[in-house]
Design a protein around this motif. Sequence first.
Motif, PDB file in Angstrom:
ATOM      1  N   UNK A  78       1.383  -1.115   0.114  1.00  0.00           N
ATOM      2  CA  UNK A  78       0.416  -0.025  -0.184  1.00  0.00           C
ATOM      3  C   UNK A  78       0.427   1.123  -0.103  1.00  0.00           C
ATOM      4  N   UNK A  79       0.545   2.493  -0.903  1.00  0.00           N
ATOM      5  CA  UNK A  79       1.389   3.725  -0.803  1.00  0.00           C
ATOM      6  C   UNK A  79       1.012   4.138   0.864  1.00  0.00           C
ATOM      7  N   UNK A  80       2.037   5.005   1.160  1.00  0.00           N
ATOM      8  CA  UNK A  80       2.350   5.751   3.220  1.00  0.00           C
ATOM      9  C   UNK A  80       0.642   5.989   3.094  1.00  0.00           C
ATOM     10  N   UNK A  81       0.180   6.521   1.953  1.00  0.00           N
ATOM     11  CA  UNK A  81      -1.418   7.495   2.731  1.00  0.00           C
ATOM     12  C   UNK A  81      -1.879   7.582   1.139  1.00  0.00           C
ATOM     13  N   UNK A  82      -3.296   7.171   1.341  1.00  0.00           N
ATOM     14  CA  UNK A  82      -4.322   7.345   0.237  1.00  0.00           C
ATOM     15  C   UNK A  82      -5.826   8.259   0.931  1.00  0.00           C
ATOM     16  N   UNK A  83      -6.356   8.950  -0.164  1.00  0.00           N
ATOM     17  CA  UNK A  83      -6.692   9.593  -0.031  1.00  0.00           C
ATOM     18  C   UNK A  83      -8.139   9.845   0.655  1.00  0.00           C
ATOM     19  N   UNK A  84      -8.408  10.634   1.285  1.00  0.00           N
ATOM     20  CA  UNK A  84      -9.688  10.911   2.544  1.00  0.00           C
ATOM     21  C   UNK A  84     -11.051   9.830   1.755  1.00  0.00           C
ATOM     22  N   UNK A  85     -11.509   8.958   2.119  1.00  0.00           N
ATOM     23  CA  UNK A  85     -12.963   9.029   2.238  1.00  0.00           C
ATOM     24  C   UNK A  85     -13.792   9.555   3.343  1.00  0.00           C
TER      25      UNK A  85
END
Length: 462
Positions: free
Chosen positions: A10-17
């Motif tokens: 996984x990337x370090x931080x996903x977009x906010x849901x």
Amino acid sequence: MPSKDSKPFPPARGMTSFWRSNPGSLDNHRSTESLPSECDILIIGAGYSGASLLTHLLANEKYKDKSIVVLEARQLCSGASGRNGGHIKPDVYNLCSALSSKHGVQAAVEIAEFEKANLLAVREYIAETGADCDFTLTQAVDVQLSGAQDSSLKSRYDQFVREGGSVAKDAFYMHGEDAEMVSGVKGAQGVFEYTAAHVWPYKLIHHMFEASLVHDNVNVQTHTPVTSIPNQPDADGRWVISTTRGTNTAKQVVMATNAYTAALLPEYDDKIIPYRGVCSRIVTPGPDRPPLLANTYALRFNDWDYDYLIPRNDGSIVVGGARRTYLRHLEDWYGNVDDTQMVKRAEGYFDGYMQRHFRGWEDSGAYTDSVWTGIMGYSADHLPRIGCVPGRKNMFIMGGFTGHGMPQIFLAAKGLSKVTLNGTPFSETGVPRLFEETAARLESPENFVLDVYASLGTPSKL
């Protein structure tokens, strides 16, 4: 399609849901400053699977004095569990009727009954613990917008019932004008209605970790990606797990990594497939409300193209899907773990969605408030993978829920806890027999996901 040389970390931080718009106090939690060097059981993944397994382990006296460490690569519940549609929707007629033709009626009924029991167990857990997670018991309304698909699905449903799938009678079918009037969906050809629920998934999972962390033997470490797992345990039968913050040596390891499993266990390449999906939240302006939506929905345009939605208690609507915009472009979704940005082809899909599809919403002014993406873990044979990892002693797995984990995970974790606690045979766990991970399943060349893609034709033809 991603290169076989790439690994689905996984990337370090996903977009906010929407679900993660106001994170809880444990979002970046670390129970101790340093990573524990050893433990009795290590759970990799702090989503719904990890939280449920932890909950059931701690309910057993045997684990009161056992050390349990949970590792999460990013924030708490930042993967698919914090990005889904919030739908707890037991399947009593659709998937099970399809599975019946392949695996037999009794095996299919077993899954349907298990999912019904799962909903009741989650409801009971929430009631007993007072989890503040917007749980709502309601009806699911599945709408077929294609006459051909409606006819085919109804025929399959009838055959399933005739062959002994009486569980399917829990779904009530309507067609023609009744379907549109009852569902409120324009152009509805047929409708199946049955019991379901919806929930704020992040709040439920955060509550489960909060309740678990009152136990001194539990240690949760967020922002601690596992970087590698050896092929075999050490001479003492323990697993030495490498992370970005050091190693942990565990007597037992549970892979609750779902879409990201193949990054650490290469045998799961193309067995649990990262599948990038899209979800949104739609709101209406002002005090004037369009017709009340009391039920959850699935809108089926054809066999592979469908959306799903749940009405929120605040009047907003969570809608997911948009497959028609990107499914023919394999690189957009298959093996793609980039949840840091939207699927470009799906941008704008949900604008005017309620006005297009629902009667009485034409002048509602409903608009898309937020859109996000998330990474599901699709199993190549369409079935979850629960139990012992073949060829890896004292390593277990919960994954491959194929976008349908909410009505399966809680009781699947209860069953797996019996395996890790007592060495209980899978046949005595209460988990459907088809969910058991086996060497034969891992060796099978089946990949229904690519089969669906191949049936669509190439983008240039459409």
